[in-house]
Design a protein around this motif. Structure first.
Motif, PDB file in Angstrom:
ATOM      1  N   ARG A   1      77.559  31.203  17.711  1.00 49.06           N
ATOM      2  CA  ARG A   1      77.911  29.973  19.108  1.00 49.06           C
ATOM      3  C   ARG A   1      77.288  30.144  20.381  1.00 49.06           C
ATOM      4  N   SER A   2      77.295  29.307  21.185  1.00 49.61           N
ATOM      5  CA  SER A   2      77.176  29.541  22.090  1.00 49.61           C
ATOM      6  C   SER A   2      78.116  29.261  23.305  1.00 49.61           C
ATOM      7  N   THR A   3      78.547  29.317  24.303  1.00 45.90           N
ATOM      8  CA  THR A   3      79.999  28.802  24.904  1.00 45.90           C
ATOM      9  C   THR A   3      79.476  27.805  25.923  1.00 45.90           C
ATOM     10  N   PHE A   4      78.040  27.380  25.971  1.00 47.57           N
ATOM     11  CA  PHE A   4      78.171  26.752  27.168  1.00 47.57           C
ATOM     12  C   PHE A   4      78.616  25.064  26.392  1.00 47.57           C
TER      13      PHE A   4
ATOM     14  N   THR B   1      58.003  29.512  32.288  1.00 44.35           N
ATOM     15  CA  THR B   1      58.966  28.988  32.571  1.00 44.35           C
ATOM     16  C   THR B   1      59.614  29.177  30.363  1.00 44.35           C
ATOM     17  N   THR B   2      58.173  29.297  29.642  1.00 38.95           N
ATOM     18  CA  THR B   2      57.955  29.905  28.270  1.00 38.95           C
ATOM     19  C   THR B   2      58.948  31.603  28.355  1.00 38.95           C
ATOM     20  N   ALA B   3      57.945  32.393  28.728  1.00 40.05           N
ATOM     21  CA  ALA B   3      58.011  33.393  29.547  1.00 40.05           C
ATOM     22  C   ALA B   3      59.800  33.733  29.662  1.00 40.05           C
ATOM     23  N   SER B   4      61.050  32.780  30.670  1.00 40.14           N
ATOM     24  CA  SER B   4      61.829  33.192  30.158  1.00 40.14           C
ATOM     25  C   SER B   4      62.733  32.863  29.143  1.00 40.14           C
TER      26      SER B   4
ATOM     27  N   TYR C   1      65.551  34.402  26.802  1.00 42.84           N
ATOM     28  CA  TYR C   1      66.614  34.139  26.891  1.00 42.84           C
ATOM     29  C   TYR C   1      66.804  34.243  25.882  1.00 42.84           C
ATOM     30  N   PHE C   2      66.250  33.461  24.966  1.00 39.13           N
ATOM     31  CA  PHE C   2      66.272  33.137  23.617  1.00 39.13           C
ATOM     32  C   PHE C   2      66.304  34.304  22.737  1.00 39.13           C
ATOM     33  N   SER C   3      65.743  35.663  22.851  1.00 40.67           N
ATOM     34  CA  SER C   3      65.054  36.349  22.089  1.00 40.67           C
ATOM     35  C   SER C   3      66.602  36.927  21.758  1.00 40.67           C
ATOM     36  N   SER C   4      67.108  36.994  22.708  1.00 40.77           N
ATOM     37  CA  SER C   4      68.423  37.977  22.560  1.00 40.77           C
ATOM     38  C   SER C   4      69.907  37.341  22.529  1.00 40.77           C
ATOM     39  N   PRO C   5      69.991  37.134  21.696  1.00 41.34           N
ATOM     40  CA  PRO C   5      72.188  36.595  21.624  1.00 41.34           C
ATOM     41  C   PRO C   5      72.713  37.026  23.078  1.00 41.34           C
ATOM     42  N   ASP C   6      72.913  38.472  23.050  1.00 43.40           N
ATOM     43  CA  ASP C   6      73.871  38.540  23.519  1.00 43.40           C
ATOM     44  C   ASP C   6      73.754  38.173  25.015  1.00 43.40           C
ATOM     45  N   LEU C   7      73.044  37.465  25.980  1.00 42.38           N
ATOM     46  CA  LEU C   7      72.750  37.275  26.541  1.00 42.38           C
ATOM     47  C   LEU C   7      73.547  35.843  26.562  1.00 42.38           C
TER      48      LEU C   7
END
Length: 111
Positions: free
Chosen positions: A108-111, A86-89, A93-99
């Motif tokens: 700003r996130s789109t969710f 979970t920590t690795a995921s 995820y949060f280290s790459s803003p493009d994701l």
């Protein structure tokens, strides 16, 4: 319980099939429309997986209930199993803003 591994594998395949083939609901092809109708029922794979997991976890708790600190040991083992992935995921995820942005720009996130 090794006997349930095949059913758990089937549940995982149903979930994967549901998510992989969810793009075009009406194609005009009888075969693809039939596959889509099958895909619509594959959400049951999640329910099946949770039922099996609950059954297996309950079995582990019942088998170890006479041991000292069984509840503490159970949660320690679960944490050591779940937290690293979970920590690795989350880090990936949060280290790459493009994701997590639709425009590919950090912010700003789109969710």
């Amino acid at each position: 319980m090794p006997a349930l591994d095949g059913i758990r594998g089937l549940a995982i395949l149903l979930v994967l099939f549901f998510h992989i083939f969810s793009s075009n609901p009406e194609t005009g092809s009888k075969l693809l429309d039939l596959l889509n109708q099958f895909r619509e029922s594959c959400y049951l794979g999640v329910n099946l997986f949770f039922v099996l997991s609950g059954f297996l976890i309950t079995g582990i708790l019942l088998d170890t209930r006479t041991r000292p600190h069984f509840f503490k040991t159970f949660y320690a083992r679960r944490a050591l199993r779940i937290f690293p992935s979970t920590t690795a995921s989350c880090l990936c995820y949060f280290s790459s803003p493009d994701l997590y942005t639709s425009s590919g720009q950090a912010g700003r996130s789109t969710f």
